[in-house]
Motif scaffolding. Sequence first.
Motif, mmCIF file in Angstrom:
data_model
loop_
_atom_site.group_PDB
_atom_site.id
_atom_site.type_symbol
_atom_site.label_atom_id
_atom_site.label_comp_id
_atom_site.label_asym_id
_atom_site.label_seq_id
_atom_site.Cartn_x
_atom_site.Cartn_y
_atom_site.Cartn_z
ATOM 1 N N LYS A 84 0.814 -1.218 0.000
ATOM 2 C CA LYS A 84 0.000 0.000 0.000
ATOM 3 C C LYS A 84 0.850 1.272 0.000
ATOM 4 N N SER A 85 2.145 1.119 0.195
ATOM 5 C CA SER A 85 3.040 2.282 0.267
ATOM 6 C C SER A 85 3.451 2.740 -1.123
ATOM 7 N N PRO A 86 3.578 4.059 -1.321
ATOM 8 C CA PRO A 86 4.107 4.533 -2.608
ATOM 9 C C PRO A 86 5.569 4.122 -2.801
ATOM 10 N N TYR A 87 6.210 3.646 -1.741
ATOM 11 C CA TYR A 87 7.615 3.226 -1.815
ATOM 12 C C TYR A 87 7.774 1.710 -1.895
ATOM 13 N N PHE A 88 6.668 1.003 -2.140
ATOM 14 C CA PHE A 88 6.699 -0.448 -2.290
ATOM 15 C C PHE A 88 7.632 -0.840 -3.431
ATOM 16 N N ASP A 89 8.410 -1.900 -3.209
ATOM 17 C CA ASP A 89 9.306 -2.434 -4.231
ATOM 18 C C ASP A 89 9.123 -3.944 -4.260
ATOM 19 N N ALA A 90 8.369 -4.424 -5.233
ATOM 20 C CA ALA A 90 8.050 -5.853 -5.323
ATOM 21 C C ALA A 90 9.296 -6.713 -5.488
ATOM 22 N N ALA A 91 10.378 -6.145 -6.007
ATOM 23 C CA ALA A 91 11.606 -6.913 -6.220
ATOM 24 C C ALA A 91 12.448 -7.045 -4.949
ATOM 25 N N SER A 92 12.140 -6.273 -3.938
ATOM 26 C CA SER A 92 12.900 -6.339 -2.690
ATOM 27 C C SER A 92 12.301 -7.398 -1.775
ATOM 28 N N LYS A 93 13.147 -8.229 -1.216
ATOM 29 C CA LYS A 93 12.697 -9.339 -0.370
ATOM 30 C C LYS A 93 13.172 -9.144 1.069
ATOM 31 N N PRO A 94 12.361 -9.549 2.059
ATOM 32 C CA PRO A 94 12.756 -9.378 3.465
ATOM 33 C C PRO A 94 14.113 -9.992 3.814
ATOM 34 N N ALA A 96 16.590 -10.190 1.785
ATOM 35 C CA ALA A 96 17.617 -9.437 1.045
ATOM 36 C C ALA A 96 17.060 -8.056 0.712
ATOM 37 N N PRO A 97 16.860 -7.213 1.741
ATOM 38 C CA PRO A 97 16.254 -5.902 1.485
ATOM 39 C C PRO A 97 17.151 -5.028 0.604
ATOM 40 N N ARG A 98 16.509 -4.301 -0.267
ATOM 41 C CA ARG A 98 17.213 -3.425 -1.197
ATOM 42 C C ARG A 98 17.382 -2.017 -0.610
ATOM 43 N N TRP A 99 16.413 -1.589 0.188
ATOM 44 C CA TRP A 99 16.357 -0.195 0.644
ATOM 45 C C TRP A 99 16.500 -0.080 2.147
ATOM 46 N N LEU A 100 17.178 0.974 2.566
ATOM 47 C CA LEU A 100 17.481 1.199 3.982
ATOM 48 C C LEU A 100 16.924 2.530 4.449
ATOM 49 N N LEU A 101 16.883 2.683 5.751
ATOM 50 C CA LEU A 101 16.553 3.977 6.349
ATOM 51 C C LEU A 101 17.484 4.171 7.534
ATOM 52 N N LEU A 102 17.544 5.391 7.997
ATOM 53 C CA LEU A 102 18.166 5.708 9.274
ATOM 54 C C LEU A 102 17.307 6.759 9.941
ATOM 55 N N ASP A 103 17.539 6.977 11.217
ATOM 56 C CA ASP A 103 16.763 7.969 11.950
ATOM 57 C C ASP A 103 17.475 9.312 11.910
ATOM 58 N N VAL A 104 16.677 10.369 11.800
ATOM 59 C CA VAL A 104 17.181 11.738 11.797
ATOM 60 C C VAL A 104 16.514 12.478 12.955
ATOM 61 N N GLN A 105 17.317 13.140 13.756
ATOM 62 C CA GLN A 105 16.802 13.917 14.881
ATOM 63 C C GLN A 105 16.882 15.400 14.542
ATOM 64 N N ALA A 106 15.731 16.048 14.516
ATOM 65 C CA ALA A 106 15.671 17.487 14.267
ATOM 66 C C ALA A 106 16.198 18.221 15.496
ATOM 67 N N LEU A 107 17.048 19.209 15.274
ATOM 68 C CA LEU A 107 17.611 19.991 16.375
ATOM 69 C C LEU A 107 16.960 21.358 16.485
ATOM 70 N N ARG A 108 16.713 21.985 15.329
ATOM 71 C CA ARG A 108 16.051 23.287 15.368
ATOM 72 C C ARG A 108 15.548 23.659 13.978
ATOM 73 N N LYS A 109 14.469 24.421 14.005
ATOM 74 C CA LYS A 109 13.941 25.009 12.775
ATOM 75 C C LYS A 109 14.742 26.286 12.517
ATOM 76 N N THR A 110 14.964 26.589 11.250
ATOM 77 C CA THR A 110 15.679 27.809 10.885
ATOM 78 C C THR A 110 14.777 28.653 9.988
ATOM 79 N N ARG A 111 15.219 29.843 9.717
ATOM 80 C CA ARG A 111 14.540 30.581 8.664
ATOM 81 C C ARG A 111 14.791 29.813 7.373
#
Length: 156
Positions: A84-94, A96-111
């Motif tokens: 159901k995700s727009p980022y679905f990749d039918a060729a990627s298998k659990p 042997a995953p093709r795509w990764l993520l990491l976490d990003v921590q916001a520190l401050r908003k800027t102009r």
Amino acid sequence: MTTRYWLMKSEPDECSIDDALAAPQATVPWTGVRNYQARNFMRDAMQVGDGVLFYHSSCPQPGIAGIAQVASGTRPDPTQFDAKSPYFDAASKPDAPRWLLLDVQALRKTRLIGLPELRAAPELADMILLKRGNRLSITPVSAEHWHFITRQLLDG
């Protein structure tokens, strides 16, 4: 360990700097990266504590909207397995995953520092973001460019 710097693009209707700041511990998983070079930056080069220019893209006023940091190592991006995700990749298998993520921590908003202001600074002339044809969602930022943006454009 050397701190590196990155520019990471996010569409604000998916995850804005305000959304990231409002998340628990101001930390969000950076999902949906579907470019091998950007994935490889996450997997091979990005480290916890690296600085991030949080960039709003694909919106009426694109530009740097905040400062963040890399908050985790990589892990498989679950959106690649969600049909159901727009980022679905039918060729990627659990197994042997093709795509990764990491976490990003916001520190401050800027102009907002938009492209015209970035392009007007001769000190940033060779910044990857400003090169013709660059469409990567994650790009390295030199220490010189990071310091110019954070000290001159934001705090100057």
